[in-house]
Write a protein that holds these residues in place. Sequence first.
Motif, PDB file in Angstrom:
ATOM      1  N   LYS A 199      -0.893   0.838   5.862  1.00 22.45           N
ATOM      2  CA  LYS A 199      -0.989  -0.228   6.835  1.00 22.45           C
ATOM      3  C   LYS A 199       0.253  -1.018   7.068  1.00 22.45           C
ATOM      4  O   LYS A 199       0.495  -1.321   8.050  1.00 22.45           O
ATOM      5  CB  LYS A 199      -2.235  -1.041   6.328  1.00 22.45           C
ATOM      6  N   ALA A 200       0.954  -1.285   5.844  1.00 21.57           N
ATOM      7  CA  ALA A 200       2.269  -2.077   6.147  1.00 21.57           C
ATOM      8  C   ALA A 200       3.266  -1.323   6.694  1.00 21.57           C
ATOM      9  O   ALA A 200       3.864  -1.753   7.375  1.00 21.57           O
ATOM     10  CB  ALA A 200       2.709  -2.307   4.701  1.00 21.57           C
ATOM     11  N   CYS A 239       2.942  -7.424   0.409  1.00 14.70           N
ATOM     12  CA  CYS A 239       1.574  -7.731   0.534  1.00 14.70           C
ATOM     13  C   CYS A 239       1.288  -8.992   0.849  1.00 14.70           C
ATOM     14  O   CYS A 239       0.287  -9.124   1.641  1.00 14.70           O
ATOM     15  CB  CYS A 239       1.053  -7.320  -0.927  1.00 14.70           C
ATOM     16  N   ASN A 271       2.740 -10.821   3.011  1.00 14.05           N
ATOM     17  CA  ASN A 271       2.787 -10.873   4.477  1.00 14.05           C
ATOM     18  C   ASN A 271       1.647 -11.104   5.189  1.00 14.05           C
ATOM     19  O   ASN A 271       1.569 -11.554   6.278  1.00 14.05           O
ATOM     20  CB  ASN A 271       3.717  -9.615   5.108  1.00 14.05           C
ATOM     21  N   CYS A 272       0.652 -10.186   4.864  1.00 17.57           N
ATOM     22  CA  CYS A 272      -0.302  -9.786   5.724  1.00 17.57           C
ATOM     23  C   CYS A 272      -1.738 -10.712   5.203  1.00 17.57           C
ATOM     24  O   CYS A 272      -2.873 -11.004   5.953  1.00 17.57           O
ATOM     25  CB  CYS A 272      -0.988  -8.359   5.747  1.00 17.57           C
ATOM     26  N   HIS A 273      -1.836 -10.934   3.823  1.00 22.89           N
ATOM     27  CA  HIS A 273      -3.170 -11.581   3.139  1.00 22.89           C
ATOM     28  C   HIS A 273      -2.599 -12.309   1.879  1.00 22.89           C
ATOM     29  O   HIS A 273      -1.595 -11.933   1.427  1.00 22.89           O
ATOM     30  CB  HIS A 273      -4.324 -10.537   3.186  1.00 22.89           C
ATOM     31  N   LYS A 311       2.592  -1.554  10.400  1.00 27.31           N
ATOM     32  CA  LYS A 311       3.023  -2.668  10.939  1.00 27.31           C
ATOM     33  C   LYS A 311       4.415  -2.935  10.887  1.00 27.31           C
ATOM     34  O   LYS A 311       5.150  -3.581  11.837  1.00 27.31           O
ATOM     35  CB  LYS A 311       2.454  -4.044  10.127  1.00 27.31           C
TER      36      LYS A 311
END
Length: 113
Positions: free
Chosen positions: A82-83, A55, A57-59, A86
């Motif tokens: 979403k993960a 989690c 990783n993106c935000h 990606k």
Amino acid sequence: MKKLIFASVFFILTGCFSAKLITPTQGDVERVQTKFPNYSLADLTQGKTLYEQHCGNCHGLKKPSSRTEEKWGEIVPKMAIKANKKYPNSLDTDSQEKILKYLVTMRSATIDN
């Protein structure tokens, strides 16, 4: 050049405002045994690690106490999709469950645990 500077500042500030997570203790496990029987300290710790790795990783990471159990139950599956788009196959069902159980368990934890 301005865009690069802005992006760098944004990512640095995002990291600064990411939640400091409480490490689970045996007391946390005992507190939730009725909700998650046979759930271990190792499972909770792995959930924390997965949350931080995937989690984060993106935000920025949110404190577990920032959402209700129901809201986490909605958010985690959506974010896992979403993960996985990606980073294909990065979060299987077991990993999602560990993240969710970590968040649900630790949302009522205190720093003094």
